[in-house]
Scaffold this active site. Structure first.
Site, PDB file in Angstrom:
ATOM      1  N   LYS A  22       0.843  -1.207   0.000  1.00 36.36           N
ATOM      2  CA  LYS A  22       0.000   0.000   0.000  1.00 36.36           C
ATOM      3  C   LYS A  22       0.871   1.248   0.000  1.00 36.36           C
ATOM      4  O   LYS A  22       0.652   2.174  -0.779  1.00 36.36           O
ATOM      5  CB  LYS A  22      -0.886   0.013   1.240  1.00 36.36           C
ATOM      6  CG  LYS A  22      -1.551   1.363   1.522  1.00 36.36           C
ATOM      7  CD  LYS A  22      -2.439   1.368   2.753  1.00 36.36           C
ATOM      8  CE  LYS A  22      -1.732   1.603   4.037  1.00 36.36           C
ATOM      9  NZ  LYS A  22      -1.381   2.991   4.353  1.00 36.36           N
ATOM     10  N   ASN A  23       1.886   1.268   0.849  1.00 38.13           N
ATOM     11  CA  ASN A  23       2.678   2.489   1.018  1.00 38.13           C
ATOM     12  C   ASN A  23       3.702   2.711  -0.075  1.00 38.13           C
ATOM     13  O   ASN A  23       4.440   3.697  -0.051  1.00 38.13           O
ATOM     14  CB  ASN A  23       3.333   2.504   2.407  1.00 38.13           C
ATOM     15  CG  ASN A  23       2.288   2.672   3.501  1.00 38.13           C
ATOM     16  OD1 ASN A  23       1.131   2.991   3.205  1.00 38.13           O
ATOM     17  ND2 ASN A  23       2.664   2.437   4.732  1.00 38.13           N
ATOM     18  N   CYS A 117      -5.314  13.383  12.507  1.00 35.87           N
ATOM     19  CA  CYS A 117      -5.257  11.940  12.267  1.00 35.87           C
ATOM     20  C   CYS A 117      -5.253  11.279  13.649  1.00 35.87           C
ATOM     21  O   CYS A 117      -4.719  11.826  14.615  1.00 35.87           O
ATOM     22  CB  CYS A 117      -3.987  11.607  11.489  1.00 35.87           C
ATOM     23  SG  CYS A 117      -3.618   9.850  11.460  1.00 35.87           S
ATOM     24  N   ARG A 122       0.760  14.826  12.757  1.00 33.98           N
ATOM     25  CA  ARG A 122       1.254  14.561  11.392  1.00 33.98           C
ATOM     26  C   ARG A 122       1.257  15.805  10.505  1.00 33.98           C
ATOM     27  O   ARG A 122       0.549  15.904   9.509  1.00 33.98           O
ATOM     28  CB  ARG A 122       0.438  13.436  10.746  1.00 33.98           C
ATOM     29  CG  ARG A 122       0.523  12.144  11.561  1.00 33.98           C
ATOM     30  CD  ARG A 122      -0.234  11.014  10.956  1.00 33.98           C
ATOM     31  NE  ARG A 122       0.472  10.461   9.787  1.00 33.98           N
ATOM     32  CZ  ARG A 122      -0.017   9.443   9.077  1.00 33.98           C
ATOM     33  NH1 ARG A 122      -1.183   8.936   9.387  1.00 33.98           N
ATOM     34  NH2 ARG A 122       0.656   8.982   8.040  1.00 33.98           N
ATOM     35  N   ASP A 311       4.709   0.794  11.856  1.00 27.04           N
ATOM     36  CA  ASP A 311       3.471   0.161  11.354  1.00 27.04           C
ATOM     37  C   ASP A 311       3.343  -1.294  11.807  1.00 27.04           C
ATOM     38  O   ASP A 311       2.327  -1.923  11.537  1.00 27.04           O
ATOM     39  CB  ASP A 311       3.422   0.222   9.822  1.00 27.04           C
ATOM     40  CG  ASP A 311       3.272   1.639   9.331  1.00 27.04           C
ATOM     41  OD1 ASP A 311       3.442   1.876   8.127  1.00 27.04           O
ATOM     42  OD2 ASP A 311       3.007   2.530  10.165  1.00 27.04           O
ATOM     43  N   ARG A 403      -8.676  -0.305   4.572  1.00 27.36           N
ATOM     44  CA  ARG A 403      -7.781   0.692   3.965  1.00 27.36           C
ATOM     45  C   ARG A 403      -6.445   0.067   3.604  1.00 27.36           C
ATOM     46  O   ARG A 403      -5.782   0.484   2.671  1.00 27.36           O
ATOM     47  CB  ARG A 403      -7.540   1.845   4.948  1.00 27.36           C
ATOM     48  CG  ARG A 403      -8.755   2.632   5.282  1.00 27.36           C
ATOM     49  CD  ARG A 403      -8.405   3.867   6.035  1.00 27.36           C
ATOM     50  NE  ARG A 403      -7.342   4.611   5.359  1.00 27.36           N
ATOM     51  CZ  ARG A 403      -6.883   5.785   5.801  1.00 27.36           C
ATOM     52  NH1 ARG A 403      -7.368   6.315   6.898  1.00 27.36           N
ATOM     53  NH2 ARG A 403      -5.927   6.414   5.161  1.00 27.36           N
TER      54      ARG A 403
HETATM   55  C1  EPZ Z   1       4.233   7.039   6.075  1.00 23.93           C
HETATM   56  O1  EPZ Z   1       3.482   8.110   6.627  1.00 23.93           O
HETATM   57  C2  EPZ Z   1       3.301   5.842   6.026  1.00 23.93           C
HETATM   58  N1  EPZ Z   1       2.168   6.137   5.162  1.00 23.93           N
HETATM   59  C3  EPZ Z   1       2.821   5.503   7.435  1.00 23.93           C
HETATM   60  O2  EPZ Z   1       2.020   4.319   7.338  1.00 23.93           O
HETATM   61  C4  EPZ Z   1       4.037   5.196   8.294  1.00 23.93           C
HETATM   62  O3  EPZ Z   1       3.618   4.943   9.621  1.00 23.93           O
HETATM   63  C5  EPZ Z   1       4.999   6.397   8.278  1.00 23.93           C
HETATM   64  O4  EPZ Z   1       5.355   6.722   6.912  1.00 23.93           O
HETATM   65  C6  EPZ Z   1       6.287   6.123   9.042  1.00 23.93           C
HETATM   66  O5  EPZ Z   1       6.917   5.007   8.524  1.00 23.93           O
HETATM   67  C7  EPZ Z   1       2.338   6.040   3.811  1.00 23.93           C
HETATM   68  O6  EPZ Z   1       3.405   5.743   3.325  1.00 23.93           O
HETATM   69  C8  EPZ Z   1       1.132   6.319   2.973  1.00 23.93           C
HETATM   70  P1  EPZ Z   1       6.394  10.430   8.084  1.00 23.93           P
HETATM   71  P2  EPZ Z   1       4.089   9.616   6.606  1.00 23.93           P
HETATM   72  O7  EPZ Z   1       6.352  11.653   7.263  1.00 23.93           O
HETATM   73  O8  EPZ Z   1       4.855   9.819   5.369  1.00 23.93           O
HETATM   74  C9  EPZ Z   1       6.515  13.802  11.409  1.00 23.93           C
HETATM   75  C10 EPZ Z   1       0.174   2.940   7.722  1.00 23.93           C
HETATM   76  O9  EPZ Z   1      -0.261   2.431   8.750  1.00 23.93           O
HETATM   77  N2  EPZ Z   1       6.465  14.742  10.280  1.00 23.93           N
HETATM   78  O10 EPZ Z   1       7.574   9.507   7.958  1.00 23.93           O
HETATM   79  O11 EPZ Z   1       2.986  10.544   6.923  1.00 23.93           O
HETATM   80  C11 EPZ Z   1       5.220  13.014  11.574  1.00 23.93           C
HETATM   81  O12 EPZ Z   1       4.312  13.750  12.365  1.00 23.93           O
HETATM   82  C12 EPZ Z   1       0.633   4.386   7.725  1.00 23.93           C
HETATM   83  O13 EPZ Z   1       0.300   2.338   6.612  1.00 23.93           O
HETATM   84  C13 EPZ Z   1       6.603  16.110  10.528  1.00 23.93           C
HETATM   85  O14 EPZ Z   1       6.764  16.539  11.677  1.00 23.93           O
HETATM   86  O15 EPZ Z   1       5.080   9.552   7.851  1.00 23.93           O
HETATM   87  C14 EPZ Z   1       5.674  11.758  12.250  1.00 23.93           C
HETATM   88  O16 EPZ Z   1       5.769  11.990  13.642  1.00 23.93           O
HETATM   89  C15 EPZ Z   1       0.406   5.052   9.068  1.00 23.93           C
HETATM   90  N3  EPZ Z   1       6.549  16.983   9.495  1.00 23.93           N
HETATM   91  C16 EPZ Z   1       7.071  11.524  11.688  1.00 23.93           C
HETATM   92  O17 EPZ Z   1       7.479  12.785  11.136  1.00 23.93           O
HETATM   93  C17 EPZ Z   1       6.385  16.555   8.198  1.00 23.93           C
HETATM   94  O18 EPZ Z   1       6.352  17.398   7.278  1.00 23.93           O
HETATM   95  C18 EPZ Z   1       7.152  10.497  10.595  1.00 23.93           C
HETATM   96  O19 EPZ Z   1       6.192  10.845   9.614  1.00 23.93           O
HETATM   97  C19 EPZ Z   1       6.242  15.166   7.960  1.00 23.93           C
HETATM   98  C20 EPZ Z   1       6.292  14.278   9.010  1.00 23.93           C
END
Ligand code: EPZ
Length: 424
Positions: A22-23, A117, A122, A311, A403
């Site tokens: 998915k990701n 969320c 996020r 995850d 999802r």
């Molecule tokens: C991706 O989300 C995945 N989703 C998530 O999977 C996964 O948990 C996550 O990466 C971490 O591995 C998809 O790929 C569609 P991040 P993403 O940006 O990209 C902070 C699932 O269950 N952050 O790596 O949104 C954020 O708040 C889902 O399949 C900022 O502060 O994750 C978090 O604490 C859930 N500012 C951390 O970084 C930003 O601009 C990691 O988020 C972006 C992120």
């Protein structure tokens, strides 16, 4: 609202076909916006989030066809409107991944901010700051990101930049990687995320004519090109689906062959599962997982890849709930990803959560109960617990599950689980 009923106590045994990730599918679909030539994705999972991304890209003006039987997605044509509306973005935060491609190819985008969320705030500040460094002008108004590339700059093209991420972000890495492929000059992404889904995205972009160095490392160098052509790309297997089934098999004392999986995709999860007493063996057509003897408590801390995947945290916690001894589970990525704890407690788990850590003291048996799904991975942890619980469990609000898991009840029933989806 559908719910899933499980009667616990059955040992799982057999083979499970692991679907496309998915990701990976979600950012890969966004690459269709980078070219008007056809992009074909194979091994595509039939998931609610993939359908949502398909609707989003289609409303931008592209032809999007998803053939579930052949597991192929076709994205073709050019964007004719550049707004990603709130009613689609609020359903799926990954919608933000259209921002970089739209800006890179069309110099404009109006994307709704994803909003709240369940698992954390996020924000998307890292996405926006990186795009501003590449010359985009971004302002936020009435819940939307208005982004443009001034015509006077590079003829309306983004420009290469040296972008240092203060923290690892999968989505920000993906958005900026895609944007950089068409920018003027060279972009460096430093402290980039290294998830296998990013490697898969980079390989797809390279097959479209992008020039990317450092694939798989935390430093990506992208030399912008004038245009990208179409491609056909096979989506890599879903390591989180596979890890979920590894936990499901282990909690029942079973043995599963996870078809299509390779051990390297599991990162640190392999070591943690092995320490817990789960054998993980690479075979010709997948990864074989089997419970050796008892389960032992193992401490884990979630980290960006190749660390233990956030995850997989909820699923592993369900496994630890019936392990011998205690385990400490620390969630370092999201601030509110323990919503499965109270639901597991309803099934008799002994878990004490304090801030970002939870102490799990294994119990002999869990007991079935009606429980509530709250987010994608929390809901599947309840199913894992239910498979080993005494009696019957009903998991409500399973739309969360759909999802990210394709026909999970069929796949689990296919290896011996007593599980059914109850309509309405
Ligand atoms: C991706 O989300 C995945 N989703 C998530 O999977 C996964 O948990 C996550 O990466 C971490 O591995 C998809 O790929 C569609 P991040 P993403 O940006 O990209 C902070 C699932 O269950 N952050 O790596 O949104 C954020 O708040 C889902 O399949 C900022 O502060 O994750 C978090 O604490 C859930 N500012 C951390 O970084 C930003 O601009 C990691 O988020 C972006 C992120």
């Amino acid at each position: 609202m559908d719910r899933i009923r499980i009667r616990g106590g059955r040992r799982l045994e057999g083979r499970i076909a692991i679907g496309g990730a998915k990701n990976a599918a979600l950012p890969l679909m966004a690459t269709g916006l980078l070219t008007q030539a056809p992009v074909i994705l194979t091994n595509a999972p039939a998931l609610a989030d993939v359908a949502t991304m398909g609707h989003l890209i289609a409303q931008h003006g592209l032809t999007v066809e998803h053939d579930r039987d052949s597991r192929r997605i076709l994205l073709d044509g050019a964007a004719t409107q550049f707004e990603a509306p709130y009613d689609l973005v609020r359903k799926m935060r990954a919608s933000i991944l259209v921002l970089g491609p739209l800006l890179a190819r069309y110099g404009q985008a109006r994307v709704s901010l994803p909003g709240g969320c369940a698992i954390g705030t996020r924000p998307v500040d890292l996405h926006l700051k990186g795009l501003e460094q590449m010359g985009a002008v971004i302002d936020l108004d009435s819940g939307y990101i208005n982004a443009t590339v001034p015509k006077g700059q590079n003829g309306g093209r983004l420009k290469g930049a040296r972008i240092l991420f203060p923290q690892v972000s999968v989505g920000a890495t993906e958005n900026l990687l895609m944007a950089a492929t068409l920018a003027e000059g060279t972009t460096q992404l430093i402290n980039a995320a290294r998830e296998p889904e990013i490697t898969d995205l980079a390989n797809c972009l390279i097959s479209m004519g992008a020039r990317i160095e450092g694939v798989g490392s935390d430093r990506l160098t992208i030399h912008g090109v004038d245009s990208l052509h179409g491609t056909t790309h096979a989506i890599l297997p879903d390591r989180i689906e596979a890890g979920t089934f590894a936990c499901a098999g282990a909690i029942t004392g079973g043995e599963l062959l996870l078809e299509g999986m390779t051990l390297d995709l599991f990162g640190a999860c392999t070591r943690s599962l092995r320490e817990a007493g789960v054998e993980m063996i690479q075979e010709e057509d997948g990864v074989r997982t089997r419970r050796l003897n008892g389960l032992h408590g193992v401490d884990v801390m979630t980290e960006p890849f190749p660390g233990f995947a956030t995850d997989m945290q909820a699923q592993f916690m369900a496994l630890m709930a019936v392990a011998e001894g205690a385990s400490m589970i620390t969630e370092t990525i999201f601030e509110n990803r323990f919503m499965h704890v109270p639901e597991l407690a309803r099934m008799g788990a002994r878990i004490n959560a304090h801030g970002s850590s939870a102490i799990v003291r294994g119990v002999k048996r869990l007991s079935g109960a009606p429980v509530m799904a709250t987010d994608l991975r929390a809901s599947v942890s309840l199913i894992i617990a239910a498979l080993a619980a005494e009696g019957e469990t009903t998991v409500n609000r399973v739309y969360h599950l759909d999802r990210g898991y394709e026909r999970i009840e069929e796949k689990l029933a296919g290896v011996g689980a007593d599980i059914a989806r109850l309509q309405g």
